[in-house]
Design a protein around this motif. Structure first.
Motif, PDB file in Angstrom:
ATOM      1  N   ILE A 195       0.241  -1.177  -0.376  1.00 57.79           N
ATOM      2  CA  ILE A 195       0.297   0.358  -0.379  1.00 57.79           C
ATOM      3  C   ILE A 195       0.822   0.821  -0.038  1.00 57.79           C
ATOM      4  O   ILE A 195       1.769   1.665   1.088  1.00 57.79           O
ATOM      5  CB  ILE A 195      -1.016  -0.156   1.534  1.00 57.79           C
ATOM      6  CG1 ILE A 195      -1.598  -1.435   1.154  1.00 57.79           C
ATOM      7  CG2 ILE A 195      -1.947   1.799   1.082  1.00 57.79           C
ATOM      8  CD1 ILE A 195      -3.083  -1.003   2.682  1.00 57.79           C
ATOM      9  N   LEU A 196       1.293   2.057  -0.623  1.00 59.40           N
ATOM     10  CA  LEU A 196       1.626   2.944  -1.437  1.00 59.40           C
ATOM     11  C   LEU A 196       1.106   4.284  -0.368  1.00 59.40           C
ATOM     12  O   LEU A 196      -0.107   4.447  -1.466  1.00 59.40           O
ATOM     13  CB  LEU A 196       2.036   3.222  -2.679  1.00 59.40           C
ATOM     14  CG  LEU A 196       2.861   2.338  -3.410  1.00 59.40           C
ATOM     15  CD1 LEU A 196       3.417   2.036  -4.841  1.00 59.40           C
ATOM     16  CD2 LEU A 196       4.260   1.779  -2.546  1.00 59.40           C
ATOM     17  N   ASP A 197       1.550   4.745   0.586  1.00 64.89           N
ATOM     18  CA  ASP A 197       0.443   5.567   1.615  1.00 64.89           C
ATOM     19  C   ASP A 197       0.458   6.872   0.994  1.00 64.89           C
ATOM     20  O   ASP A 197       1.884   7.861   0.673  1.00 64.89           O
ATOM     21  CB  ASP A 197       0.607   5.207   2.838  1.00 64.89           C
ATOM     22  CG  ASP A 197      -0.807   5.722   3.057  1.00 64.89           C
ATOM     23  OD1 ASP A 197      -1.601   6.588   3.222  1.00 64.89           O
ATOM     24  OD2 ASP A 197      -0.239   5.916   4.498  1.00 64.89           O
ATOM     25  N   LEU A 198      -0.880   8.066   0.358  1.00 60.27           N
ATOM     26  CA  LEU A 198      -0.341   9.530   0.492  1.00 60.27           C
ATOM     27  C   LEU A 198      -1.653   9.731   1.351  1.00 60.27           C
ATOM     28  O   LEU A 198      -1.152  11.240   1.375  1.00 60.27           O
ATOM     29  CB  LEU A 198      -1.194   9.013  -0.773  1.00 60.27           C
ATOM     30  CG  LEU A 198      -0.533   9.151  -2.214  1.00 60.27           C
ATOM     31  CD1 LEU A 198      -1.394   9.401  -3.754  1.00 60.27           C
ATOM     32  CD2 LEU A 198       1.027   9.672  -2.419  1.00 60.27           C
ATOM     33  N   GLU A 199      -1.954   9.211   2.302  1.00 56.88           N
ATOM     34  CA  GLU A 199      -3.134   9.737   3.499  1.00 56.88           C
ATOM     35  C   GLU A 199      -2.008   9.491   4.750  1.00 56.88           C
ATOM     36  O   GLU A 199      -0.936  10.630   4.908  1.00 56.88           O
ATOM     37  CB  GLU A 199      -4.080   8.663   4.137  1.00 56.88           C
ATOM     38  CG  GLU A 199      -4.842   9.381   4.949  1.00 56.88           C
ATOM     39  CD  GLU A 199      -6.081   8.891   5.177  1.00 56.88           C
ATOM     40  OE1 GLU A 199      -6.534   9.483   5.757  1.00 56.88           O
ATOM     41  OE2 GLU A 199      -5.742   7.245   5.461  1.00 56.88           O
ATOM     42  N   ASP A 200      -2.471   8.583   5.916  1.00 56.10           N
ATOM     43  CA  ASP A 200      -1.425   9.055   7.390  1.00 56.10           C
ATOM     44  C   ASP A 200       0.368   9.197   6.881  1.00 56.10           C
ATOM     45  O   ASP A 200       0.322   9.755   8.023  1.00 56.10           O
ATOM     46  CB  ASP A 200      -1.701   7.607   7.801  1.00 56.10           C
ATOM     47  CG  ASP A 200      -3.401   7.990   8.393  1.00 56.10           C
ATOM     48  OD1 ASP A 200      -4.249   8.957   8.092  1.00 56.10           O
ATOM     49  OD2 ASP A 200      -3.108   7.078   9.030  1.00 56.10           O
ATOM     50  N   ALA A 201       0.416   8.546   6.587  1.00 56.33           N
ATOM     51  CA  ALA A 201       2.317   8.678   6.696  1.00 56.33           C
ATOM     52  C   ALA A 201       2.741   9.594   5.593  1.00 56.33           C
ATOM     53  O   ALA A 201       3.866   9.888   5.531  1.00 56.33           O
ATOM     54  CB  ALA A 201       2.506   6.968   5.063  1.00 56.33           C
ATOM     55  N   VAL A 202       2.003  10.905   5.459  1.00 53.29           N
ATOM     56  CA  VAL A 202       2.353  12.252   4.592  1.00 53.29           C
ATOM     57  C   VAL A 202       2.066  13.416   5.835  1.00 53.29           C
ATOM     58  O   VAL A 202       1.097  13.544   5.095  1.00 53.29           O
ATOM     59  CB  VAL A 202       2.193  11.781   3.203  1.00 53.29           C
ATOM     60  CG1 VAL A 202       2.975  13.122   2.577  1.00 53.29           C
ATOM     61  CG2 VAL A 202       2.914  10.626   2.649  1.00 53.29           C
ATOM     62  N   ALA A 203       2.995  14.042   5.402  1.00 55.72           N
ATOM     63  CA  ALA A 203       2.929  15.715   6.103  1.00 55.72           C
ATOM     64  C   ALA A 203       2.109  16.569   4.591  1.00 55.72           C
ATOM     65  O   ALA A 203       2.316  16.182   3.790  1.00 55.72           O
ATOM     66  CB  ALA A 203       3.870  16.006   6.616  1.00 55.72           C
ATOM     67  N   PRO A 204       0.930  17.284   5.277  1.00 53.01           N
ATOM     68  CA  PRO A 204       0.050  18.269   4.429  1.00 53.01           C
ATOM     69  C   PRO A 204       1.664  18.303   3.694  1.00 53.01           C
ATOM     70  O   PRO A 204       1.350  18.720   2.484  1.00 53.01           O
ATOM     71  CB  PRO A 204      -0.482  19.171   5.342  1.00 53.01           C
ATOM     72  CG  PRO A 204      -0.198  18.501   6.928  1.00 53.01           C
ATOM     73  CD  PRO A 204       0.547  16.939   6.417  1.00 53.01           C
ATOM     74  N   ASP A 205       2.980  19.228   4.202  1.00 57.03           N
ATOM     75  CA  ASP A 205       3.865  19.623   2.877  1.00 57.03           C
ATOM     76  C   ASP A 205       4.152  18.773   2.001  1.00 57.03           C
ATOM     77  O   ASP A 205       4.911  19.608   1.120  1.00 57.03           O
ATOM     78  CB  ASP A 205       4.623  21.035   3.469  1.00 57.03           C
ATOM     79  CG  ASP A 205       5.402  20.212   4.486  1.00 57.03           C
ATOM     80  OD1 ASP A 205       5.497  19.362   4.629  1.00 57.03           O
ATOM     81  OD2 ASP A 205       6.168  20.665   5.402  1.00 57.03           O
TER      82      ASP A 205
END
Length: 291
Positions: free
Chosen positions: A34-44
């Motif tokens: 699962i290549l994660d763009l949600e929880d694992a990535v800071a907004p900036d």
């Protein structure tokens, strides 16, 4: 039974902004990533992560591993752009967080269709809120693209104002409702993550409990969890040998016009044969993963 024959014993979350980790994942013994763009990535870092993840998904090179992109929710500033880019990259699935209704699924499906997502790109649903759990049947039947439920037990425990316990009694009802809906509509259902990386015994126990409850596999947060997970959720050599014996015996019985047969002193009926065939198919698929 699940409508997929792909092994989904171990599905590992990968931070979308970590290009190096995603490259290293090409050699990991995970059934899915699962290549994660949600929880694992800071907004900036969302835009940069989207470029990394969708570029890797489009380029491939992950062998037989399933590639799933977890997008941000469509009610966030990043969700729509995530889905458009993911649809063009053509992963095996797009994972939508915090699904709470059929309308959520259909909104995603509409945007995927408009963005040119291949028919082979499925929808996976994070089941992680009380409302989502209560709407599990509605969500499971909302689209032919829906292929998998992923339990988000960390967020669920928080929303229930419950506690993490070894036996997971606070979420047993929620797990059961999703398993019922998933099985009723032929979906894969994946257990949630185990957060304590130092507790190897507890993690193994969680895998065994998940298998006993009926999950197809488990989502993971670290590569060190892959080995135990793959071991627990794969049928043993003895189970596969018995399954092949059941299939052969039933085929012979059918030739003689019999609807049931005794195998090792146990009465075998059609349902047992279907389960046996599923175990053999899973075993064969796991073998193919290693090639």
């Amino acid at each position: 039974m699940s409508k997929t024959l792909r092994p989904r014993r171990s599905v590992l979350y990968m931070p979308g902004s970590n290009a190096r980790a995603q490259e290293k994942a090409k050699g990991l013994m995970a059934d899915g990533l699962i290549l994660d763009l949600e929880d694992a990535v800071a907004p900036d870092a969302k835009a940069e992560a989207r470029e990394i993840v969708c570029g890797n998904a489009a380029a491939g090179g992950y062998g037989n591993r399933e590639i799933i992109i977890r997008v941000n929710g469509l009610d966030t500033p990043w969700g729509e752009a995530d889905v458009i880019a993911a649809a063009k990259a053509g992963p095996d699935a797009i994972l939508l967080p915090k699904v709470e209704s059929a309308a959520h699924v259909r909104a995603l499906e509409k945007l995927m269709d408009e963005s040119g997502a291949p028919e082979s790109t499925k929808i996976w649903c994070m089941m992680e809120t009380p409302l989502g759990i209560l709407k599990a049947e509605e969500i499971a039947s909302s689209s032919d693209r829906v292929d998998c439920f992923v339990m988000g037990t960390s967020d669920l425990v928080k929303d229930l104002q419950a506690q993490h316990t070894p036996m997971r009694l606070p979420v047993i009802t929620s797990l059961g409702l999703c398993l019922l809906a998933g099985r009723a509509y032929g979906l894969t259902v994946l257990d949630g993550v185990y957060l304590d990386l130092a507790d190897e015994e507890g993690f193994k126990g969680s895998c065994v409990q998940g298998l006993e409850l009926g999950f197809d596999g488990k989502t993971l947060i670290h590569p060190k969890q892959l080995g135990p997970t793959n071991e627990v959720f794969a049928p043993s050599e003895a189970e596969v040998a018995h399954a092949r014996k059941v299939i052969v015996a039933f085929e012979e019985a059918e030739k003689e016009g019999k609807g049931v047969v005794l195998v090792d002193g146990k009465l075998i009926e059609n349902l047992h044969v279907e389960i046996a065939k599923a175990k053999v198919a899973l075993s064969d698929a796991i073998a193919a993963m290693a090639e």
